[in-house]
Design a protein around this motif. Structure first.
Motif, PDB file in Angstrom:
ATOM      1  N   ARG A   1      23.398  26.430   6.236  1.00 57.37           N
ATOM      2  CA  ARG A   1      23.640  27.777   6.793  1.00 57.37           C
ATOM      3  C   ARG A   1      25.127  27.951   7.134  1.00 57.37           C
ATOM      4  NH1 ARG A   1      25.261  27.061  11.930  1.00 57.37           N
ATOM      5  NH2 ARG A   1      24.204  25.526  13.231  1.00 57.37           N
ATOM      6  N   PRO A   2      25.611  29.187   7.154  1.00 56.17           N
ATOM      7  CA  PRO A   2      27.001  29.398   7.577  1.00 56.17           C
ATOM      8  C   PRO A   2      27.225  28.791   8.965  1.00 56.17           C
ATOM      9  CG  PRO A   2      26.083  31.404   6.630  1.00 56.17           C
ATOM     10  CD  PRO A   2      24.947  30.420   6.716  1.00 56.17           C
ATOM     11  N   GLY A   3      28.305  28.044   9.112  1.00 48.78           N
ATOM     12  CA  GLY A   3      28.574  27.343  10.378  1.00 48.78           C
ATOM     13  C   GLY A   3      28.013  25.927  10.389  1.00 48.78           C
ATOM     14  N   GLY A   4      27.139  25.616   9.426  1.00 50.62           N
ATOM     15  CA  GLY A   4      26.588  24.269   9.304  1.00 50.62           C
ATOM     16  C   GLY A   4      27.604  23.322   8.666  1.00 50.62           C
ATOM     17  N   VAL A   5      27.245  22.035   8.597  1.00 49.00           N
ATOM     18  CA  VAL A   5      28.230  21.042   8.149  1.00 49.00           C
ATOM     19  C   VAL A   5      27.668  20.079   7.097  1.00 49.00           C
ATOM     20  CG1 VAL A   5      29.498  21.055  10.320  1.00 49.00           C
ATOM     21  CG2 VAL A   5      27.639  19.423  10.026  1.00 49.00           C
ATOM     22  N   PHE A   6      28.590  19.584   6.276  1.00 49.47           N
ATOM     23  CA  PHE A   6      28.297  18.496   5.346  1.00 49.47           C
ATOM     24  C   PHE A   6      29.212  17.331   5.708  1.00 49.47           C
ATOM     25  CE2 PHE A   6      29.644  16.430   1.296  1.00 49.47           C
ATOM     26  CZ  PHE A   6      28.460  15.760   1.048  1.00 49.47           C
ATOM     27  N   LEU A   7      28.641  16.131   5.785  1.00 54.38           N
ATOM     28  CA  LEU A   7      29.439  14.943   6.102  1.00 54.38           C
ATOM     29  C   LEU A   7      29.160  13.867   5.057  1.00 54.38           C
ATOM     30  CD1 LEU A   7      28.694  15.024   9.901  1.00 54.38           C
ATOM     31  CD2 LEU A   7      31.020  14.805   9.005  1.00 54.38           C
ATOM     32  N   ASN A   8      30.202  13.407   4.412  1.00 63.33           N
ATOM     33  CA  ASN A   8      30.047  12.378   3.380  1.00 63.33           C
ATOM     34  C   ASN A   8      30.884  11.152   3.747  1.00 63.33           C
ATOM     35  OD1 ASN A   8      29.761  10.851   1.082  1.00 63.33           O
ATOM     36  ND2 ASN A   8      30.838  12.270  -0.282  1.00 63.33           N
ATOM     37  N   GLY A   9      30.222  10.035   4.069  1.00 61.79           N
ATOM     38  CA  GLY A   9      30.931   8.787   4.340  1.00 61.79           C
ATOM     39  C   GLY A   9      30.860   7.904   3.108  1.00 61.79           C
ATOM     40  N   ASP A  10      32.005   7.670   2.481  1.00 63.46           N
ATOM     41  CA  ASP A  10      31.976   6.916   1.212  1.00 63.46           C
ATOM     42  C   ASP A  10      33.413   6.551   0.818  1.00 63.46           C
ATOM     43  OD1 ASP A  10      30.904   5.747  -1.047  1.00 63.46           O
ATOM     44  OD2 ASP A  10      30.068   7.600  -1.882  1.00 63.46           O
ATOM     45  N   HIS A  11      33.542   5.705  -0.200  1.00 63.01           N
ATOM     46  CA  HIS A  11      34.869   5.471  -0.772  1.00 63.01           C
ATOM     47  C   HIS A  11      35.230   6.699  -1.597  1.00 63.01           C
ATOM     48  CE1 HIS A  11      35.531   1.346   0.439  1.00 63.01           C
ATOM     49  NE2 HIS A  11      34.237   1.154   0.243  1.00 63.01           N
ATOM     50  N   LEU A  12      36.219   7.432  -1.132  1.00 60.99           N
ATOM     51  CA  LEU A  12      36.674   8.632  -1.840  1.00 60.99           C
ATOM     52  C   LEU A  12      38.114   8.316  -2.256  1.00 60.99           C
ATOM     53  CD1 LEU A  12      35.209  11.236   0.679  1.00 60.99           C
ATOM     54  CD2 LEU A  12      34.180  10.451  -1.456  1.00 60.99           C
ATOM     55  N   TYR A  13      38.309   8.184  -3.545  1.00 54.51           N
ATOM     56  CA  TYR A  13      39.483   7.466  -4.055  1.00 54.51           C
ATOM     57  C   TYR A  13      40.781   8.251  -4.020  1.00 54.51           C
ATOM     58  CZ  TYR A  13      35.821   4.346  -5.347  1.00 54.51           C
ATOM     59  OH  TYR A  13      34.741   3.515  -5.265  1.00 54.51           O
ATOM     60  N   PHE A  14      41.885   7.487  -3.939  1.00 52.24           N
ATOM     61  CA  PHE A  14      43.217   8.082  -4.047  1.00 52.24           C
ATOM     62  C   PHE A  14      43.427   8.533  -5.493  1.00 52.24           C
ATOM     63  CE2 PHE A  14      43.770   5.091  -0.453  1.00 52.24           C
ATOM     64  CZ  PHE A  14      44.251   5.975   0.494  1.00 52.24           C
ATOM     65  N   PRO A  15      44.287   9.558  -5.710  1.00 57.31           N
ATOM     66  CA  PRO A  15      44.525  10.057  -7.079  1.00 57.31           C
ATOM     67  C   PRO A  15      45.346   9.062  -7.894  1.00 57.31           C
ATOM     68  CG  PRO A  15      45.949  11.181  -5.517  1.00 57.31           C
ATOM     69  CD  PRO A  15      45.037  10.318  -4.697  1.00 57.31           C
ATOM     70  N   SER A  16      45.311   9.217  -9.227  1.00 58.37           N
ATOM     71  CA  SER A  16      45.933   8.216 -10.102  1.00 58.37           C
ATOM     72  C   SER A  16      47.451   8.130  -9.914  1.00 58.37           C
ATOM     73  CB  SER A  16      45.591   8.512 -11.565  1.00 58.37           C
ATOM     74  OG  SER A  16      45.982   9.820 -11.861  1.00 58.37           O
TER      75      SER A  16
ATOM     76  N   ARG B   1      39.455   4.471   6.633  1.00 55.05           N
ATOM     77  CA  ARG B   1      39.949   3.092   6.564  1.00 55.05           C
ATOM     78  C   ARG B   1      40.311   2.877   5.105  1.00 55.05           C
ATOM     79  NH1 ARG B   1      40.140   0.428  11.658  1.00 55.05           N
ATOM     80  NH2 ARG B   1      38.508   1.357  12.896  1.00 55.05           N
ATOM     81  N   PHE B   2      41.577   2.932   4.776  1.00 57.12           N
ATOM     82  CA  PHE B   2      42.035   2.890   3.390  1.00 57.12           C
ATOM     83  C   PHE B   2      41.319   4.001   2.612  1.00 57.12           C
ATOM     84  CE2 PHE B   2      42.873  -1.072   5.462  1.00 57.12           C
ATOM     85  CZ  PHE B   2      44.212  -1.232   5.186  1.00 57.12           C
ATOM     86  N   ASP B   3      40.533   3.711   1.561  1.00 60.22           N
ATOM     87  CA  ASP B   3      39.895   4.859   0.884  1.00 60.22           C
ATOM     88  C   ASP B   3      38.448   5.073   1.324  1.00 60.22           C
ATOM     89  OD1 ASP B   3      38.630   2.788  -0.435  1.00 60.22           O
ATOM     90  OD2 ASP B   3      39.391   3.319  -2.430  1.00 60.22           O
ATOM     91  N   ASP B   4      38.003   4.325   2.328  1.00 55.47           N
ATOM     92  CA  ASP B   4      36.679   4.585   2.912  1.00 55.47           C
ATOM     93  C   ASP B   4      36.876   5.699   3.943  1.00 55.47           C
ATOM     94  OD1 ASP B   4      34.100   4.510   3.802  1.00 55.47           O
ATOM     95  OD2 ASP B   4      34.243   2.555   4.771  1.00 55.47           O
ATOM     96  N   ARG B   5      36.206   6.826   3.702  1.00 56.32           N
ATOM     97  CA  ARG B   5      36.464   8.000   4.561  1.00 56.32           C
ATOM     98  C   ARG B   5      35.178   8.686   4.958  1.00 56.32           C
ATOM     99  NH1 ARG B   5      41.781   9.835   1.724  1.00 56.32           N
ATOM    100  NH2 ARG B   5      41.622   8.511  -0.101  1.00 56.32           N
TER     101      ARG B   5
END
Ligand SMILES: C[S@@+](CC[C@H](N)C(=O)[O-])C[C@H]1O[C@@H](n2cnc3c(N)ncnc32)[C@H](O)[C@@H]1O
Length: 256
Positions: free
Chosen positions: A146-161, A246-250
């Protein structure tokens, strides 16, 4: 639950699962806590959340324990991990619902029904999805949160090349963490955990179902942080940024 499954010590498997996951992610509990702290700040006391790619329900368990007025829907396609979660947590007093579905297909939305939710949380999972499926999934999340709601993703999200040094640094840290946990610390890793549970005779049918249905799929080109952010903005999330790292873990937070 059949008689055979009643004999299984689900708590034992859940504890071993949490231990092996923490070997890969020494800050796993801190990451969960920051996600839940964010929910505490941004949502009312009573809310509905989805634990996406829940495995045995790590997020659901922690979230429902912390927020007594919340409800949660846990979704995953692995029948063995779902059975462990259901075996330990049950429905947590009718507040937890389990859905068995593949997130690369849209039928999980049908199973979910016509509802909007306040939050979707996920950990250590969406890197398994091919980029086109991830983008599609984010579009769907833009519709059900819903508008105002949230998504949270904890994972290794990598740095660009173009940040090669950052990429190498993050990889080196990850390699060292794994060595520390699994070689020096002699902890059980993912492969050994699966090898061990394969020996559980009472789980034979569920394991066979798992093998019939799928092989674990690893994505070769896992999406960078920038791809996640762009796809979430495109899906209608108005504010998107990292809130813990923590590094690419975000933890990536997206506000609908
Ligand atoms: C490393 S586990 C993480 C589980 C849990 N979120 C945790 O932090 O303990 C990754 C999970 O993603 C699930 N998964 C991967 N691809 C999926 C898909 N296409 N549909 C549903 N679940 C999926 C796996 O079954 C597994 O439970």
């Amino acid at each position: 639950m059949t008689n055979n499954l009643l004999k299984i010590n689900w708590q034992h498997w859940l504890e071993r699962w949490d231990a092996q996951q923490s070997g890969y992610l020494p800050y796993r509990e801190e990451r969960f806590q920051v996600m839940l702290d964010t929910i505490a700040y941004l949502l009312p006391k009573s809310f509905t959340a989805i634990d996406l790619a829940c495995g045995p329900g790590a997020i659901s368990q922690r979230l429902l324990n912390r927020f007594p007025q919340a409800n949660c829907i846990a979704i995953d396609y692995d029948p063995v991990l779902l059975a462990i979660g259901q075996g330990v947590l049950g429905t947590m007093g009718d507040r937890l619902r389990w859905i068995e579905a593949d997130l690369t297909q849209d039928d999980w939305l049908e199973q979910l029904g016509e509802i909007q939710v306040d939050a979707v949380l996920t950990t250590t999972a969406l890197h398994w999805l091919p980029i086109d499926r991830l983008v599609h999934l984010y579009q769907k999340l833009g519709q059900i949160i819903r508008p105002g709601g949230v998504f949270l993703n904890g994972d290794h999200l990598y740095f660009p090349s173009h940040l090669g040094m950052f990429q190498r640094l993050a990889k080196a840290v990850q390699t060292q963490q794994k060595e520390q946990a699994f070689s020096v610390g002699n902890q059980e890793d993912w492969e050994h955990w699966w090898e061990a549970i394969e020996q559980e005779a009472e789980l034979k049918e569920l394991l066979a179902e798992r093998h019939r249905r799928f092989q674990p799929r690893f994505t070769e080109n896992e999406p960078t942080l920038a791809i996640h952010e762009a796809a979430l903005r495109e899906a209608g999330f108005r504010e998107v940024s990292t809130i813990w790292q923590r590094f690419d873990d975000r933890i990536l937070l997206a506000v609908r």
